[in-house]
Motif scaffolding. Structure first.
Motif, mmCIF file in Angstrom:
data_model
loop_
_atom_site.group_PDB
_atom_site.id
_atom_site.type_symbol
_atom_site.label_atom_id
_atom_site.label_comp_id
_atom_site.label_asym_id
_atom_site.label_seq_id
_atom_site.Cartn_x
_atom_site.Cartn_y
_atom_site.Cartn_z
ATOM 1 N N LYS A 139 0.876 -0.951 -0.350
ATOM 2 C CA LYS A 139 -0.442 0.152 0.300
ATOM 3 C C LYS A 139 1.013 0.992 0.006
ATOM 4 N N MET A 140 2.060 1.696 0.659
ATOM 5 C CA MET A 140 2.911 2.561 1.032
ATOM 6 C C MET A 140 4.027 2.611 -0.351
ATOM 7 N N ASP A 191 9.718 -7.346 -4.758
ATOM 8 C CA ASP A 191 8.802 -7.381 -3.542
ATOM 9 C C ASP A 191 8.878 -8.841 -4.641
ATOM 10 N N ASN A 220 5.696 -10.825 -4.410
ATOM 11 C CA ASN A 220 4.489 -10.711 -5.544
ATOM 12 C C ASN A 220 3.768 -9.394 -6.513
ATOM 13 N N ALA A 279 9.891 -0.255 2.182
ATOM 14 C CA ALA A 279 8.738 -0.019 2.418
ATOM 15 C C ALA A 279 7.782 -1.300 2.627
ATOM 16 N N VAL A 280 8.928 -2.227 3.291
ATOM 17 C CA VAL A 280 8.417 -3.804 3.802
ATOM 18 C C VAL A 280 7.779 -3.121 5.940
ATOM 19 N N VAL A 286 10.183 3.759 5.688
ATOM 20 C CA VAL A 286 8.957 4.683 6.211
ATOM 21 C C VAL A 286 8.295 2.962 7.556
ATOM 22 N N ALA A 287 9.194 2.462 7.322
ATOM 23 C CA ALA A 287 8.327 0.899 8.426
ATOM 24 C C ALA A 287 8.248 1.624 10.401
ATOM 25 N N ALA A 288 6.926 1.038 10.993
ATOM 26 C CA ALA A 288 6.387 1.505 12.127
ATOM 27 C C ALA A 288 8.341 1.293 12.855
ATOM 28 N N PRO A 292 5.009 8.031 8.088
ATOM 29 C CA PRO A 292 3.687 8.490 6.994
ATOM 30 C C PRO A 292 2.221 8.255 7.278
ATOM 31 N N THR A 301 -1.606 6.530 6.143
ATOM 32 C CA THR A 301 -2.437 5.750 4.594
ATOM 33 C C THR A 301 -3.023 7.170 3.918
HETATM 34 N N1 LIG Z 1 -0.024 1.669 5.249
HETATM 35 C C1 LIG Z 1 0.750 2.047 7.160
HETATM 36 O O1 LIG Z 1 -0.262 3.427 6.482
HETATM 37 C C2 LIG Z 1 1.418 3.045 7.155
HETATM 38 C C3 LIG Z 1 1.481 4.118 8.066
HETATM 39 C C4 LIG Z 1 2.685 4.543 8.021
HETATM 40 C C5 LIG Z 1 3.890 3.257 8.192
HETATM 41 N N2 LIG Z 1 3.346 2.326 7.498
HETATM 42 C C6 LIG Z 1 4.510 1.644 6.715
HETATM 43 O O2 LIG Z 1 4.921 0.747 6.300
HETATM 44 C C7 LIG Z 1 5.312 -0.698 5.763
HETATM 45 C C8 LIG Z 1 5.023 -1.487 4.798
HETATM 46 O O3 LIG Z 1 3.206 -1.101 4.909
HETATM 47 P P1 LIG Z 1 2.197 -1.679 4.396
HETATM 48 O O4 LIG Z 1 1.077 -1.223 4.941
HETATM 49 O O5 LIG Z 1 2.096 -0.567 2.083
HETATM 50 O O6 LIG Z 1 2.324 -2.662 3.670
HETATM 51 P P2 LIG Z 1 1.902 -3.863 2.897
HETATM 52 O O7 LIG Z 1 0.934 -3.752 1.605
HETATM 53 O O8 LIG Z 1 2.199 -5.053 3.400
HETATM 54 O O9 LIG Z 1 2.893 -3.757 2.154
HETATM 55 C C9 LIG Z 1 4.766 -4.550 2.008
HETATM 56 C C10 LIG Z 1 5.224 -4.973 0.746
HETATM 57 O O10 LIG Z 1 6.325 -5.963 1.409
HETATM 58 C C11 LIG Z 1 6.307 -6.702 0.187
HETATM 59 N N3 LIG Z 1 7.430 -7.731 0.928
HETATM 60 C C12 LIG Z 1 7.573 -8.513 1.413
HETATM 61 N N4 LIG Z 1 8.200 -10.158 2.014
HETATM 62 C C13 LIG Z 1 9.467 -8.388 1.187
HETATM 63 C C14 LIG Z 1 10.181 -9.158 0.512
HETATM 64 N N5 LIG Z 1 10.994 -9.999 1.649
HETATM 65 N N6 LIG Z 1 11.354 -8.214 0.452
HETATM 66 C C15 LIG Z 1 10.826 -7.261 -0.491
HETATM 67 N N7 LIG Z 1 9.764 -6.749 -0.205
HETATM 68 C C16 LIG Z 1 8.458 -7.868 0.796
HETATM 69 C C17 LIG Z 1 4.858 -7.236 0.187
HETATM 70 O O11 LIG Z 1 4.652 -8.119 -0.618
HETATM 71 P P3 LIG Z 1 3.535 -9.194 0.139
HETATM 72 O O12 LIG Z 1 2.174 -8.858 0.414
HETATM 73 O O13 LIG Z 1 3.360 -10.552 -1.082
HETATM 74 O O14 LIG Z 1 4.090 -9.736 1.922
HETATM 75 C C18 LIG Z 1 4.166 -6.429 0.255
HETATM 76 O O15 LIG Z 1 4.216 -6.721 -1.031
HETATM 77 C C19 LIG Z 1 5.109 -0.980 7.142
HETATM 78 O O16 LIG Z 1 6.505 -0.931 7.782
HETATM 79 C C20 LIG Z 1 4.591 -0.014 8.058
HETATM 80 O O17 LIG Z 1 5.122 -0.457 9.049
HETATM 81 C C21 LIG Z 1 2.752 1.996 7.122
#
Ligand SMILES: NC(=O)c1ccc[n+]([C@@H]2O[C@H](COP(=O)([O-])OP(=O)(O)OC[C@H]3O[C@@H](n4cnc5c(N)ncnc54)[C@H](OP(=O)(O)O)[C@@H]3O)[C@@H](O)[C@H]2O)c1
Length: 275
Positions: free
Chosen positions: A18-19, A41, A43, A73-74, A99-101, A123, A125
């Motif tokens: 997502k991020m 990534d 997938n 951004a994992v 950006v990882a929490a 960041p 959402t």
């Molecule tokens: N969403 C928010 O509101 C928000 C806010 C602040 C901070 N963040 C931070 O942003 C980061 C990402 O969040 P998100 O919401 O975007 O999560 P997400 O949608 O789950 O995205 C993470 C991505 O990383 C991929 N991934 C998993 N293992 C990996 C590897 N070994 N190498 C490369 N890529 C890999 C995942 O693939 P799969 O789906 O196949 O596992 C997925 O596409 C997190 O650390 C979170 O703390 C998010």
């Protein structure tokens, strides 16, 4: 500084969920060449596949050809598996932005080397619609220019603010990082209260969503403070005052409730950072 200029030395994006997708979409909209971006990534989404960026291709060699920026951004729990792929870029000229929490600068320094320039960012959402807010802080090895580059890249998903210390990240997480969920819950409960007063569910939800979105937009655009805006719509003994007497109650209203909610999120963020 133009985002396309910053991307000229190449950006590697680790994790495109997502991020990551929100950021990549913002960069491409701002003229970054897909050929300058390497995404890792497991997938790749349909959307990602049609962007034309390099997907799961070997990164250019370390040294002069190495990407100028790596953006992480994992999910924090994937970090141990994901980061070693990029270790060879540590202690060099590549700027790492995360950006990882809950993953501290010290954790990155221990994995990548203490001389690695690192910017930690939080960041939220609304980034998905370009209306996020991201707080950033650099480590000792990040130059002023590194922080400016990180700032410009993150502006692709909304506003940015600079922190004075990494310790502020836990409170930021409690306010803006987790905050959109509090507002979503406000919308849910406002709609449910409307239903309880006899409105059809769909109408109550439309009223609640538009009220929160409209009030948020007004609070950002107006010169008055939110307190002044509130006072302006509160006539003595009117309907708003009747509600605010409930909501502003110092013992049971919003003030103690939000104080507890934000403290709970900040404390959890501290626990997660400790591992
Ligand atoms: N969403 C928010 O509101 C928000 C806010 C602040 C901070 N963040 C931070 O942003 C980061 C990402 O969040 P998100 O919401 O975007 O999560 P997400 O949608 O789950 O995205 C993470 C991505 O990383 C991929 N991934 C998993 N293992 C990996 C590897 N070994 N190498 C490369 N890529 C890999 C995942 O693939 P799969 O789906 O196949 O596992 C997925 O596409 C997190 O650390 C979170 O703390 C998010």
């Amino acid at each position: 500084m133009q985002v396309s200029e910053i991307a000229a030395r190449g950006i590697a994006l680790l994790g495109c969920g997502k991020m990551g997708s929100a950021m990549l979409a913002g960069w491409l909209d701002r003229g970054v060449s897909p050929q300058a971006v390497w995404v890792i990534d497991p997938n790749p989404s349909e959307w990602l596949r049609q962007t034309g960026v390099h997907i799961n291709a070997p990164l250019p060699e370390a040294g002069e050809q190495a990407p100028g920026i790596v953006l992480i951004a994992v999910k924090p729990q994937m970090m141990g598996e994901a980061l070693p792929q990029l270790q060879q870029l540590g202690n060099g000229k590549t700027l790492f932005i995360s950006v990882a929490a809950g993953t501290s600068i010290a954790t990155y320094e221990s994995l990548l080397g203490a001389e690695t320039p690192i910017v930690r960012a939080m960041p939220n959402t609304p980034a998905a619609v370009g209306r996020g807010i991201t707080a950033i802080i650099g480590n000792a090895s990040a130059s002023a220019d590194d922080v400016i580059r990180a700032d410009a890249l993150l502006q692709a998903i909304g506003q940015t603010v600079r922190l004075q210390s990494e310790a502020q990240m836990d409170a930021v997480t409690g306010v803006s990082g987790s905050g959109p969920a509090y507002v979503f819950h406000l919308i849910e409960t406002l709609a449910a209260a409307g239903e309880a007063e006899g409105l059809p569910a769909e109408l109550a939800m439309q009223l609640a969503k538009a009220t929160v979105a409209g009030a948020g937009a007004l609070a950002e655009a107006a010169e008055e403070t939110p307190a002044e805006l509130r006072i302006n719509v509160t006539s003595p003994n009117g309907t708003t005052q009747a509600a605010l007497e409930v909501l502003m109650d110092e013992d049971n209203g919003f003030p103690p409730l939000l104080r507890r909610a934000v403290a709970a999120a900040s404390n959890r963020s501290k626990e997660l950072s400790r591992g």
